[in-house]
Enzyme design. Structure first.
Site, PDB file in Angstrom:
ATOM      1  N   HIS A 154       0.841  -1.203   0.000  1.00  0.00           N
ATOM      2  CA  HIS A 154       0.000   0.000   0.000  1.00  0.00           C
ATOM      3  C   HIS A 154       0.869   1.243   0.000  1.00  0.00           C
ATOM      4  CE1 HIS A 154      -4.159  -1.446   0.394  1.00  0.00           C
ATOM      5  NE2 HIS A 154      -3.502  -2.559   0.635  1.00  0.00           N
ATOM      6  N   PRO A 155       0.490   2.214  -0.813  1.00  0.00           N
ATOM      7  CA  PRO A 155       1.279   3.450  -0.879  1.00  0.00           C
ATOM      8  C   PRO A 155       1.019   4.326   0.339  1.00  0.00           C
ATOM      9  CG  PRO A 155      -0.694   3.686  -2.194  1.00  0.00           C
ATOM     10  CD  PRO A 155      -0.673   2.253  -1.692  1.00  0.00           C
ATOM     11  N   SER A 161      -6.159   3.580  -6.118  1.00  0.00           N
ATOM     12  CA  SER A 161      -5.585   4.402  -5.049  1.00  0.00           C
ATOM     13  C   SER A 161      -5.662   5.884  -5.375  1.00  0.00           C
ATOM     14  CB  SER A 161      -4.126   4.004  -4.784  1.00  0.00           C
ATOM     15  OG  SER A 161      -4.068   2.757  -4.129  1.00  0.00           O
ATOM     16  N   GLU A 189      -9.220   6.984  -4.713  1.00  0.00           N
ATOM     17  CA  GLU A 189      -9.517   6.978  -3.279  1.00  0.00           C
ATOM     18  C   GLU A 189      -8.857   8.157  -2.586  1.00  0.00           C
ATOM     19  OE1 GLU A 189      -9.867   2.113  -3.383  1.00  0.00           O
ATOM     20  OE2 GLU A 189      -8.044   3.039  -2.576  1.00  0.00           O
ATOM     21  N   PHE A 234       1.193   3.396   7.022  1.00  0.00           N
ATOM     22  CA  PHE A 234      -0.137   3.595   7.589  1.00  0.00           C
ATOM     23  C   PHE A 234      -1.157   3.244   6.521  1.00  0.00           C
ATOM     24  CE2 PHE A 234      -3.827   6.449   8.128  1.00  0.00           C
ATOM     25  CZ  PHE A 234      -4.209   6.126   9.409  1.00  0.00           C
ATOM     26  N   VAL A 235      -2.123   2.389   6.868  1.00  0.00           N
ATOM     27  CA  VAL A 235      -3.171   2.000   5.929  1.00  0.00           C
ATOM     28  C   VAL A 235      -4.517   2.308   6.565  1.00  0.00           C
ATOM     29  CG1 VAL A 235      -4.229   0.120   4.611  1.00  0.00           C
ATOM     30  CG2 VAL A 235      -1.749   0.155   4.946  1.00  0.00           C
ATOM     31  N   ALA A 238      -8.823   2.836   5.145  1.00  0.00           N
ATOM     32  CA  ALA A 238      -9.813   2.969   4.067  1.00  0.00           C
ATOM     33  C   ALA A 238     -10.276   4.428   4.110  1.00  0.00           C
ATOM     34  CB  ALA A 238     -10.972   2.008   4.292  1.00  0.00           C
ATOM     35  N   VAL A 239      -9.860   5.218   3.138  1.00  0.00           N
ATOM     36  CA  VAL A 239     -10.087   6.666   3.186  1.00  0.00           C
ATOM     37  C   VAL A 239     -11.493   7.081   2.757  1.00  0.00           C
ATOM     38  CG1 VAL A 239      -7.637   7.211   2.884  1.00  0.00           C
ATOM     39  CG2 VAL A 239      -9.133   7.072   0.867  1.00  0.00           C
TER      40      VAL A 239
END
Length: 174
Positions: free
Chosen positions: A74-75, A91, A94, A126-127, A129-130
């Site tokens: 994940h970026p 991404s 999002e 850090f991940v 769901a935005v």
């Protein structure tokens, strides 16, 4: 994701060969086709809930190293990939939806500082769901989660990845 919304039903997806199945689900889990490859064996899928559950079961039974690789795929939010334009299409949308492309110079500096502190503390990005979050809520979330221990954050990242996957499946089959 390779398929455009409304081009494939779950019944048709379930009938595909494993390579085609994986291709159609490309991007549901960031740079991790192995999840769709393993979930394929659980066909047929009669609901998005069933498909999502099968994919989460693969994730739950994956090795810690595989789970860590997924988290690390994940970026960073508003990070180098966003700046260079190398984010996946999903991404990009999002992050744009959360207003991360509209950060002021000060906000961008704060977010990048938080991203760096998070990665240094936990060893992975850090991940979250935005979807439905503002850039301010996201930054406050990074800050709050910095007080957690590594195991809590590892599990939280996997939960957030599960949410992201569900949002992406919903969009694919909208």
């Amino acid at each position: 994701m390779n398929a455009t919304p409304n081009t494939l039903t779950l019944q048709a997806l379930s009938a595909l060969s494993q390579p085609d199945f994986v291709s159609h689900l490309d991007g549901i889990f960031e740079h991790s086709p192995w999840i769709a490859e393993r979930a394929w064996a659980q066909r047929p899928f009669d609901s998005i809930d069933g498909l999502h559950a099968a994919m989460l079961a693969v994730l739950d039974t994956a090795s810690t190293a595989e789970q860590l690789a997924l988290i690390c795929a994940h970026p960073e939010l508003a990070g180098k990939e966003a700046e260079e334009g190398t984010l996946t299409t999903a991404s990009t949308g999002e992050q744009r939806g959360a207003g991360l492309d509209q950060c002021s110079k000060g906000e961008l500096q704060r977010l990048r500082s938080l991203n760096k502190a998070y990665r240094e503390r936990f060893g992975f990005p850090f991940v979250v769901a935005v979807k439905g979050l503002s850039r301010h809520q996201i930054m406050d979330g990074v800050e709050a989660r910095l007080s957690n221990d590594r195991d809590t954050e590892f599990a939280r990242c996997l939960q957030e990845i599960g949410k992201i996957a569900r949002f992406r499946l919903d969009a694919l089959f909208a």
